[in-house]
Design a protein around this motif. Structure first.
Motif, short mmCIF file in Angstrom:
data_model
loop_
_atom_site.label_atom_id
_atom_site.label_comp_id
_atom_site.label_asym_id
_atom_site.label_seq_id
_atom_site.Cartn_x
_atom_site.Cartn_y
_atom_site.Cartn_z
N ALA A 1 0.86 -1.19 0.00
CA ALA A 1 0.00 0.00 0.00
C ALA A 1 0.89 1.23 0.00
CB ALA A 1 -0.92 0.01 1.21
N GLU A 2 0.32 2.34 -0.46
CA GLU A 2 1.03 3.62 -0.44
C GLU A 2 0.18 4.66 0.26
OE1 GLU A 2 2.40 5.05 -4.16
OE2 GLU A 2 3.89 3.46 -4.44
N PHE A 3 0.87 5.62 0.92
CA PHE A 3 0.19 6.65 1.70
C PHE A 3 0.87 7.99 1.43
CE2 PHE A 3 0.20 2.58 3.79
CZ PHE A 3 -1.13 2.37 4.14
N SER A 4 0.05 9.03 1.24
CA SER A 4 0.59 10.36 0.98
C SER A 4 -0.43 11.42 1.41
CB SER A 4 0.93 10.53 -0.51
OG SER A 4 -0.24 10.35 -1.31
N ALA A 5 -0.04 12.69 1.31
CA ALA A 5 -0.92 13.84 1.57
C ALA A 5 -1.59 13.76 2.94
CB ALA A 5 -1.98 13.95 0.47
N TRP A 6 -0.81 13.42 3.97
CA TRP A 6 -1.38 13.30 5.31
C TRP A 6 -1.37 14.66 6.00
CZ3 TRP A 6 2.83 10.31 3.67
CH2 TRP A 6 4.10 10.77 4.05
N THR A 7 -2.47 14.96 6.66
CA THR A 7 -2.62 16.24 7.38
C THR A 7 -3.54 16.04 8.58
OG1 THR A 7 -4.57 16.95 6.10
CG2 THR A 7 -2.39 17.62 5.28
N PHE A 8 -3.48 17.00 9.50
CA PHE A 8 -4.44 17.07 10.60
C PHE A 8 -4.86 18.52 10.77
CE2 PHE A 8 -5.05 18.03 15.21
CZ PHE A 8 -6.30 17.43 15.33
N THR A 9 -6.18 18.76 10.80
CA THR A 9 -6.72 20.11 11.00
C THR A 9 -7.50 20.12 12.30
OG1 THR A 9 -6.94 20.40 8.60
CG2 THR A 9 -8.15 21.93 10.02
N PRO A 10 -7.00 20.81 13.34
CA PRO A 10 -7.71 20.83 14.62
C PRO A 10 -9.09 21.46 14.50
CG PRO A 10 -5.47 21.69 14.84
CD PRO A 10 -5.76 21.59 13.37
N GLU A 11 -10.00 21.01 15.33
CA GLU A 11 -11.34 21.60 15.38
C GLU A 11 -11.24 23.02 15.92
OE1 GLU A 11 -15.20 19.55 16.92
OE2 GLU A 11 -14.36 20.64 18.60
N LYS A 12 -11.95 23.94 15.28
CA LYS A 12 -11.92 25.34 15.71
C LYS A 12 -12.90 25.56 16.85
CE LYS A 12 -10.52 27.19 11.21
NZ LYS A 12 -10.85 28.11 10.12
#
Length: 553
Positions: free
Chosen positions: A542-553
């Motif tokens: 498998a491949e994984f890319s474009a990982w991000t985390f956006t906190p809840e405002k």
């Protein structure tokens, strides 16, 4: 005004006369008598009693009294700046822990771990300033601080009204004396209060304590940990420092009362297994010893014992343990991290012992010691178990590689039953976690802890999507069997953690929604529990890319 009196709250006492000096009951029966010293007898009705002293009055300032609960007391304490009928004011209580409440019983602040025992005397104090209040608990000497709250904001009008002092008890006998109001508190507000240095433990904490030790932070900055009890054996495990095939380090100072102290590495959550880098032998003039760790209630095995006279009481030293495939060693250094005092050779051990990931822990024997310099960020990696580099952890039996030097795409190539990795550089709780996944039976780990025993996993099959709660092994909490993977094979997976609930969504690269769950209710412990982002592959590449985390405002 200072009132030197003892107030005893109980049933069945000798006869007395009505109390003077402005004392009266709100409930219960109040009498005054003289035994060893002047006492006020407060007789509970229906298990509770309250008495108000209208001669101790005022608004802002420091209110205090000494309380000595007896066996069976459920809660006791005193009111400050209280209305005569106790419908207004603040309550400072010993009630499980040490608690500040308003007149309606709402908890404004609590130290749930504050310790108090029957027949021990404590000074309780409430401090009032305009628009804010705080409380503190001291030993009988009126100097030694035990617990202290920060300022708690309250409506300003409540702190400007004049009030009285009152005392209360529930389910038992309590002695009160030295009730008074003063312009200044006994102890000023400090960032170094004992309750702020107490080593918190539990499911939300990085720490787990075993044995009968007394572990606290030695400084307000929480960089040094101290065990100070005169106890046979004590352990403190740090869940934040985890791994294998690395260098484990900490600085240590052994107290003169101790028989030895050491650093454990690659141990499990019970402080078992792994290895023990130990300062043992003759107390105060001993040797460096490397053990195969046993753990609480178990006997370890010595792998190496160095020459005596290498460590001394109250000497700042550094311990170092290191593993690589099939090997382990330990070193004792000066705190410059370079000067070697004693070291073991590389010792051959079974690969399953050296390869097993585990935690860092500290151990003392027959006394105390202080440890510092153990934060994960200051512990250097030796030979990482993968080529992923700093800020990455591999869990399981996968083969993880960067696709290019840009390090924007990760590839897992092994036919592994369970292959996972985490990026510890991304930490958060509520918010949206996402990554682009290519491959079957692969997916996104989000809000996951390092042991993968908390958090969530969303796995994509050929035509299914499954969401698992990691705190409950194999617990499927949502599933869709109508998922259609796009021709490119790549899906953007989103995990959304909100208050008391979690959901997932799958999209194409252009934003078209392929599947979306309804919110699933989860434990409120996830609302503020910090976790990491990661990836999982189950059975293939498998491949994984474009990982991000956006906190809840």
């Amino acid at each position: 005004m200072k009132l030197i009196a003892i107030i005893v709250c109980f049933l069945g006492v000798s006869a007395g006369v009505p109390a003077s000096d402005g004392w009266r009951t709100v409930n219960g029966a109040l009498e005054e008598t003289r035994e060893v010293t002047r006492m006020l007898l407060l007789r509970p009705q229906d298990g509770r009693a309250d008495a108000v002293c209208e001669n101790i009055r005022g608004a802002r300032g420091a209110w205090r009294c000494l309380a000595q609960p007896s066996l069976g007391v459920k809660q006791c304490g005193f009111w400050f700046q209280a209305a005569r009928d106790l419908r207004r004011g603040f309550r400072c209580e010993l009630n499980g822990g040490f608690i500040l409440k308003d007149a309606d019983g709402k908890v404004l602040w609590a130290d749930e771990l504050a310790s108090w025992s029957p027949y021990q005397a404590f000074v309780l104090e409430g401090i009032v300033e305009k628009g804010r209040v705080r409380v503190q608990m001291l030993q009988y000497d009126r100097r030694t601080l035990l617990s202290q709250s920060d300022w708690v904001s309250v409506p300003a009008e409540l702190t400007e009204q004049e009030g009285c002092l009152a005392v209360s008890t529930e389910k038992g006998v309590v002695r009160f004396r030295e009730a008074e109001r003063s312009e200044t508190p006994l102890v000023a507000l400090t960032d170094d209060a004992p309750n702020k240095r107490r080593l918190a433990q539990g499911s939300r904490s990085e720490w787990r304590v075993l044995g009968t030790g007394n572990w606290t932070w030695a400084d307000a900055g929480r960089t040094r940990i101290r065990q100070q009890a005169q106890t046979e054996r004590a352990w403190a495990l740090n869940r934040a420092v985890h791994g294998s095939h690395r260098v484990w380090r900490c600085s240590v100072r052994v107290s003169p009362d101790a028989g030895g102290a050491g650093m454990l590495f690659q141990v499990d959550e019970r402080s078992e297994g792994g290895f023990n880098c130990w300062l043992g032998g003759k107390p105060g003039a001993g040797s460096l010893i490397l053990y195969r760790n046993g753990g609480p209630g178990k006997i370890g095995k010595s792998l190496y014992s160095g020459k005596p006279g290498k460590w001394h009481f109250n000497e700042d030293l550094m311990l170092e343990g290191e593993t690589k495939p099939g090997k382990v060693r330990a070193r004792l250094l000066k705190t410059d991290g370079k000067t070697v005092i004693s070291e073991t050779p590389w010792i051959t051990v079974p690969p399953e012992e050296s390869n097993r990931a585990g935690f860092l822990a500290f151990h003392t024997w027959k006394g105390g010691a202080e440890f510092w310099g153990f934060a994960d960020g200051t512990t250097t990696l030796a030979q990482p178990s993968s080529p992923l580099g700093s800020g990455w952890m591999i869990v399981g039996d996968g083969d993880w590689q960067w696709v290019s030097d840009a390090r924007t795409t990760l590839r897992q190539t092994a036919k592994a039953k369970s292959a996972s990795c985490l990026t510890t550089a991304i930490t958060g709780a509520k918010g949206t976690w996402r990554c682009l996944v290519t491959g079957e039976n692969a997916g996104l780990l989000f809000q996951a802890n390092r042991e993968l025993k908390e958090g969530f996993l969303c796995v994509l099959g050929r035509d299914t999507v499954r969401l698992f709660d990691l705190s409950q092994p194999d617990q499927l909490i949502w599933e869709s069997t109508k998922f259609k993977r796009p021709k490119s094979g790549a899906c953007l997976v989103e995990g959304i953690v909100a208050t008391d609930r979690v959901s997932v969504r799958l999209l194409t690269l252009d934003g078209t929604v392929l599947a979306e769950s309804s919110p699933v209710w989860i434990s409120d412990t996830n609302n503020d529990r910090q976790g990491h982002l990661g990836f999982a592959a189950r059975g293939g590449p498998a491949e994984f890319s474009a990982w991000t985390f956006t906190p809840e405002k």
